[in-house]
Motif scaffolding. Structure first.
Motif, short mmCIF file in Angstrom:
data_model
loop_
_atom_site.label_atom_id
_atom_site.label_comp_id
_atom_site.label_asym_id
_atom_site.label_seq_id
_atom_site.Cartn_x
_atom_site.Cartn_y
_atom_site.Cartn_z
N ASP A 69 76.70 56.07 105.37
CA ASP A 69 75.54 55.40 105.91
C ASP A 69 75.10 54.48 104.59
OD1 ASP A 69 75.21 57.67 104.15
OD2 ASP A 69 73.08 57.57 104.35
N ARG A 70 75.58 54.34 103.56
CA ARG A 70 75.00 53.44 102.35
C ARG A 70 75.90 52.19 102.21
NH1 ARG A 70 71.40 55.94 99.28
NH2 ARG A 70 70.68 53.79 99.03
N VAL A 71 77.11 52.26 103.30
CA VAL A 71 78.18 51.20 102.90
C VAL A 71 78.22 50.29 104.01
CG1 VAL A 71 80.71 50.79 102.63
CG2 VAL A 71 79.23 52.68 101.53
N ALA A 72 77.93 49.05 103.92
CA ALA A 72 78.07 47.86 104.91
C ALA A 72 79.56 47.62 105.16
CB ALA A 72 77.13 46.80 104.55
N SER A 73 80.25 47.45 104.16
CA SER A 73 81.54 47.00 104.01
C SER A 73 82.32 47.63 102.74
CB SER A 73 81.78 45.62 104.23
OG SER A 73 81.46 44.77 102.95
N LEU A 74 83.56 47.38 102.56
CA LEU A 74 84.20 47.88 101.42
C LEU A 74 85.31 46.82 101.05
CD1 LEU A 74 84.80 51.64 102.38
CD2 LEU A 74 83.62 50.92 100.13
N THR A 75 85.42 46.54 99.78
CA THR A 75 86.27 45.56 99.26
C THR A 75 87.08 46.29 98.12
OG1 THR A 75 85.11 43.77 99.88
CG2 THR A 75 86.93 43.27 98.18
N PHE A 76 88.56 46.41 98.05
CA PHE A 76 89.26 47.14 97.21
C PHE A 76 90.04 46.05 96.43
CE2 PHE A 76 88.70 50.47 100.23
CZ PHE A 76 88.18 51.24 99.60
N VAL A 77 89.69 46.00 95.13
CA VAL A 77 90.23 44.97 94.36
C VAL A 77 91.17 45.58 93.38
CG1 VAL A 77 89.97 42.92 92.57
CG2 VAL A 77 88.37 43.59 94.37
N CYS A 78 92.66 45.23 93.37
CA CYS A 78 93.62 45.47 92.37
C CYS A 78 93.52 47.37 92.26
CB CYS A 78 93.22 44.59 91.10
SG CYS A 78 93.17 43.27 90.71
N THR A 79 93.53 47.70 93.23
CA THR A 79 93.70 49.37 93.24
C THR A 79 94.84 49.77 94.04
OG1 THR A 79 92.10 51.09 93.42
CG2 THR A 79 92.02 49.51 95.29
N THR A 80 94.78 51.08 94.26
CA THR A 80 96.00 51.79 94.72
C THR A 80 95.58 53.05 95.60
OG1 THR A 80 98.18 52.89 94.20
CG2 THR A 80 96.11 53.25 92.76
N THR A 81 96.47 53.53 96.36
CA THR A 81 96.26 54.71 97.07
C THR A 81 96.63 55.77 96.24
OG1 THR A 81 98.51 54.65 98.09
CG2 THR A 81 96.92 53.57 99.36
N GLY A 82 97.44 55.51 95.19
CA GLY A 82 97.79 57.12 94.27
C GLY A 82 99.39 57.29 94.79
N ASP A 83 99.82 56.73 95.80
CA ASP A 83 101.15 57.42 96.51
C ASP A 83 102.25 57.24 95.27
OD1 ASP A 83 103.65 57.73 97.62
OD2 ASP A 83 102.95 56.59 99.67
N PRO A 84 102.74 58.34 94.82
CA PRO A 84 103.88 58.27 93.68
C PRO A 84 105.22 57.55 94.18
CG PRO A 84 103.66 60.45 94.71
CD PRO A 84 102.61 59.73 95.30
N SER A 85 105.38 57.29 95.46
CA SER A 85 106.34 56.37 95.70
C SER A 85 106.23 54.96 95.53
CB SER A 85 106.85 56.64 97.21
OG SER A 85 105.77 56.12 98.07
N LEU A 86 104.94 54.51 95.10
CA LEU A 86 104.99 53.00 95.22
C LEU A 86 105.52 52.63 93.91
CD1 LEU A 86 101.22 52.85 96.59
CD2 LEU A 86 103.16 51.69 97.52
#
Length: 266
Positions: free
Chosen positions: A112-129
């Motif tokens: 409810d506090r978030v109008a949109s999200l932008t992810f910059v230089c980040t990761t899902t944390g998947d160890p296969s990446l």
């Protein structure tokens, strides 16, 4: 500003009546690394820009080196508290690097506090990446007695093979950052020691519109990480910053700002 039981240093740009953009930086980085000129340029496009020092950075509450008294979920609540303190009901949240996890927590646990999200230089944390590049790991392990030199060395490593690294500009900000930081040793270490108590869901549970921004030459999280974030969120889009590393260098600001303004227009 007193937030969530701690003091956080907060700065705003632009008109409070404009849509709010909350900029959250990553590990060890104070708000200075969302450069003032960048914030002013976003504000000039009709956005109310908010940047702040996370715990253990800049002028915000600091803990003893090696003893952070908080977890990831506390950083999420800090972001909510910043919005509360400014009277902002909903914001366009931008999470960079480690703080992609903070942005994810906001989107999942406080939608409810978030109008949109932008992810910059980040990761899902998947160890296969793909892993961090050997060149980055070698360069970032070099230590100097000077904290300014350490910061410059790490940010040079973040840039990797990008042609955009501006050592003079980085050094000026590093000098300013070290001078204003409550405890630079805590700033450089404590974020790596916090408990990553994740949110109550993952990227696939996000309901806000998502933009992913990633450097084509990122040596920390190679481009496949950004593609994985995009693929994990239904309807997400990806902006690739050509020739950029694990950063948002000045030469790509026009592209980044245009994309962010479009994304936050709804």
């Amino acid at each position: 500003m007193r937030v969530n039981g701690v003091e956080l240093c907060v700065q705003t740009f632009g008109e409070p009546s404009d849509p709010a953009v909350l900029l959250i930086h990553g590990a060890c980085a104070s708000m200075l690394w969302w450069e003032e000129e960048l914030c002013e340029a976003i504000a000039a496009r009709g956005r109310f820009v908010i940047r702040y020092d996370n715990r253990d950075t800049g002028l915000s509450t600091s803990y003893p080196p090696g003893e952070p008294g908080y977890s990831l979920s506390d950083l999420v609540l800090d972001a909510v508290g910043v919005l509360d303190g400014l009277g902002v009901a909903r914001a366009h949240v931008v999470g960079r690097s480690m703080s992609g996890a903070v942005a994810l927590g906001l989107g999942v646990d406080h939608p409810d506090r978030v109008a949109s999200l932008t992810f910059v230089c980040t990761t899902t944390g998947d160890p296969s990446l793909p892993p961090m590049s050997p060149g980055f790991l070698a360069a970032s392990s070099v230590r100097s007695p000077s904290e300014v030199e350490n910061i410059v060395t790490v940010l040079r490593a973040y840039a990797g093979s990008s042609p955009y690294f501006d050592e003079d500009a980085v050094r000026r900000l590093a000098v300013e950052d070290v001078a204003r930081t409550v405890n630079i040793q805590s700033a450089m270490t404590n974020h790596f020691l916090i408990e990553f108590d994740g949110p109550g869901g993952g990227f696939g549970d996000l309901t806000a519109p998502v933009l992913v921004v990633h450097g084509s030459l990122d040596p920390v999280y190679p481009l496949a990480h950004g593609e994985a974030v995009r693929d994990a969120v239904p309807g997400a889009s990806l902006l690739v910053l050509e020739a950029a590393g694990h950063d948002v260098p000045r030469p790509v600001w026009p592209v980044f700002i245009d994309a962010l303004v479009r994304h936050t227009a709804a």
